[in-house]
Design an enzyme around this catalytic site. Structure first.
Site, PDB file in Angstrom:
ATOM      1  CE1 TYR A  34      -2.285   3.514   1.854  1.00 28.50           C
ATOM      2  CE2 TYR A  34      -3.985   2.231   0.767  1.00 28.50           C
ATOM      3  CZ  TYR A  34      -3.553   3.414   1.321  1.00 28.50           C
ATOM      4  OH  TYR A  34      -4.391   4.496   1.338  1.00 28.50           O
ATOM      5  CE  LYS A 103     -30.665  18.063 -24.725  1.00 29.89           C
ATOM      6  NZ  LYS A 103     -31.361  17.745 -23.465  1.00 29.89           N
TER       7      LYS A 103
END
Length: 647
Positions: A34, A103
């Site tokens: 990590y 759209k």
């Protein structure tokens, strides 16, 4: 893989690891791995200047506002002219090159960056004046907090909530009537929240569809260059394709094939000239700019025959009409049902059984009745509830007529109440879906909520039911028994008292020190003294506990439970004090941590400043925020975290 793509990949990987570690108590990678990935992300952010809002390297402070400020747009944001004809698009484009894109059906938002930092976000509003939603935009799932471009940059785009996230959010809501109707309405309300912590949880995405000129001749000249520029900065842009009059039919057809698999809502396409300067030279009409045009799908209609109307009751008593007709094919799928919404629409359409009707899919997704060709107007509105047989009533609210069942003991309401009772924030009983509960109620296994804890007497019948076996039965019983050890506020919330949500249930239990007898006998005046409970809610709670049947059912449930309390040995030195928290924090990981400390020491935390507020906690004591102004006007002390810790 380029650096921008790697940043996005690292943010996703690290956030998944953090969620697993902090929320699920499991490790999906070592601390070493990590830290290594985290360091790589930090270096890439320094190199590129790109920092995503979801990056683990930053924290966005949550803030609750009293209202959204308004702001005028520098230039009006006009609507687009529309057509449903592909031939019209080809004629409009002529011999010019165009760019066509989705759209999207969300909320239009304008972002402004200065010195590489997001400084402002404003909704479209009425086209001239919008609402400032900067705090909310900062927690959109995919908006960069920092970008490499240092000059002023203004971007227009659409904020949307995906269908999959919409379903996840609705699935957490047990009450059918409380569910959100569509992603657009949910997104609009989410983007305009006063509390941006709510916005963050709903995973709003932003897709850029244009940007104002930046003074770079190459970038400013073409739509495609603008899209490329924004993508390089780390923004997601609307999916788009190059078109000419010759290939536009094929391209529009390609877009139409993707609608059914798209995870985002859309209500058409937008066609723009690629040559920005040419588009602007055409000017505008009184209503529309001439550089772009919207394409709305020509709804595919089909004739069919209305066979019957299904009247579906809900927990609140509302009975919704659903049209059932001969199956027809629309937009590539088979359709045989469509919501009619209310009695007013039934009457407008003059519906009758056996009528020939036309149906279509709104935005190619939602089945609707467009026309009634027969208009027999003979459909009978049910005089009795299909669930309980009780007499129905018609309500007229704002000239909209709806059908209701007033019977408090209606089994439809019962099913929804049972579903609410076993939900995660209430008794948290896994293995009891609404479908299973309905079967148990139909078979007579469940009549009152307390019967859930006696379900073992029907073991043989349940194990032999479809969808159930010994394993699923044992899992269900284990979950039921686990729920016997619970906090009182979960039970109070699970009772389904009108207007008593999870947070209100906690306030009630805290105020009465988890004394159920005190909760039962309290009057409206005492309930109204609780922060956040007004007179109407107080009256509703008192009315619930005055019902003898409710009290009997409550005591039957209590006999099955072992109520537990969190042990709190902290000094109650904040008892009688009410705090409001605003702004970012330094000494606490988040507001919940500070809120818990206050409550553990006997204090209360409210969402807004009032005359009952003892202190407003704000590290920016001198800010001109609305909360600070309100506190000053009421004489409420404004203190920092450091001041608070000295109390």
């Amino acid at each position: 893989m380029d650096k921008t793509a790697r940043i996005k990949e690292l943010v996703n990987i690290l956030n998944q690891a953090a969620k697993a570690y902090y929320q699920e108590d499991k490790e999906i990678m070592s601390n070493f791995e990590y830290d290594s990935l985290y360091d790589e992300l930090v270096e890439l952010e320094k190199e590129t200047g790109l920092v995503l809002s979801s990056s683990p390297t930053i924290k966005v402070g949550y803030e609750v506002l009293s209202e959204l400020p308004k702001e005028a747009h520098p230039a009006p944001m006009l609507s687009l002219d529309k057509t449903k004809s592909v031939d019209d698009l080809a004629d409009w484009l002529g011999d010019k090159a165009g760019v066509i894109s989705w759209k999207m059906d969300g909320l239009t938002v304008v972002l402004t960056y200065e010195n590489g930092i997001l400084v402002k976000a404003v909704t479209r509003g009425n086209g001239e004046i919008g609402e400032v939603i900067t705090n909310n935009a900062k927690v959109f799932a995919n908006i960069p907090q920092k970008i490499s471009y240092q000059e002023q940059l203004t971007i227009r785009g659409e904020a949307v909530i995906t269908y999959s996230d919409f379903e996840k959010i609705n699935n957490t809501i047990a009450d059918v009537d409380a569910k959100y109707k569509n992603p657009r309405n949910l997104c609009s309300g989410t983007v305009r929240q006063l509390n941006n912590e709510i916005t963050a949880k709903r995973n709003v995405h932003f897709f850029a569809f244009t940007m104002l000129d930046i003074g770079d001749e190459k970038v400013d000249a073409y739509m495609n260059e603008k899209f490329n520029f924004l993508e390089k900065l780390g923004f997601e842009v609307v999916e788009h394709k190059d078109v000419t009059a010759e290939n536009i039919k094929d391209v529009v057809s390609w877009f139409s094939t993707k609608i059914s698999s798209n995870d985002f809502p859309s209500d058409g396409l937008v066609l723009s000239y690629d040559d920005v300067k040419y588009g602007r030279s055409l000017g505008r009409t009184a209503k529309f700019p001439r550089d772009s045009i919207a394409f709305k799908w020509a709804d595919e209609e089909a004739e069919t025959v209305l066979r019957h109307v299904e009247w579906s009751p809900s927990r609140t008593g509302l009975i919704n009409p659903v049209a059932c007709f001969d199956s027809v094919s629309l937009e590539g799928t088979s359709v045989s049902r469509a919501s009619i919404h209310n009695i007013s629409i039934v009457r407008q359409l003059k519906l009758g059984i056996g009528d020939t009707i036309k149906v279509y899919k709104a935005n190619m997704i939602i089945p609707q009745i467009s026309e009634n060709l027969t208009c027999s107007n003979n459909l009978e509105i049910p005089k009795v509830c299909p669930a309980c047989g009780g007499e129905t009533i018609i309500r007229n609210d704002n000239d909209v007529e709806t059908l209701y069942c007033p019977n408090m003991d209606c089994p439809a309401k019962s099913i929804k109440l049972f579903t609410h009772f076993v939900s995660r924030n209430a008794m948290n009983i896994d293995g009891l879906s609404e479908a299973s509960l309905e079967k148990f109620i139909d078979k007579g296994f469940l009549a009152e909520l307390s019967d859930i804890y006696k379900i073992e007497r029907y073991k043989d019948e349940i194990v032999s039911m479809d969808g159930f076996g010994i394993k699923s039965y044992e899992n269900m019983i284990e979950s039921i028994n686990t729920s016997r050890n619970t906090e009182l506020y979960r039970l109070i919330y699970g009772l389904g008292i009108i207007n008593v949500g999870n947070a209100t249930a906690k306030l009630i239990c805290r105020h009465f020190k988890n004394d159920i007898e005190a909760i039962i006998i309290a009057d409206s005046e005492e309930y109204s003294q609780i922060e956040g409970i007004g007179g109407i809610i107080a009256d509703g709670i008192v009315a619930y506990f005055k019902n003898e049947n409710n009290i009997k059912n409550l005591r039957d449930i209590l006999a099955e439970l072992n109520l537990i309390e969190e042990i709190n040995d902290k000094e109650q030195d904040l008892e009688g004090k009410t705090f409001v928290i605003t702004g970012s924090l330094n000494s606490f990981a988040n507001r919940d941590e500070l809120k818990k400390l206050i409550e553990d020491r006997g204090g209360k935390v409210a969402g807004s400043v009032s005359a009952k507020t003892s202190y407003l906690i704000n590290n920016d004591v001198m800010s001109s925020s609305s909360k600070n102004k309100k506190a000053k006007s009421l004489g409420v002390p404004i203190i920092s975290e450091e001041d608070f810790l000295k109390l």
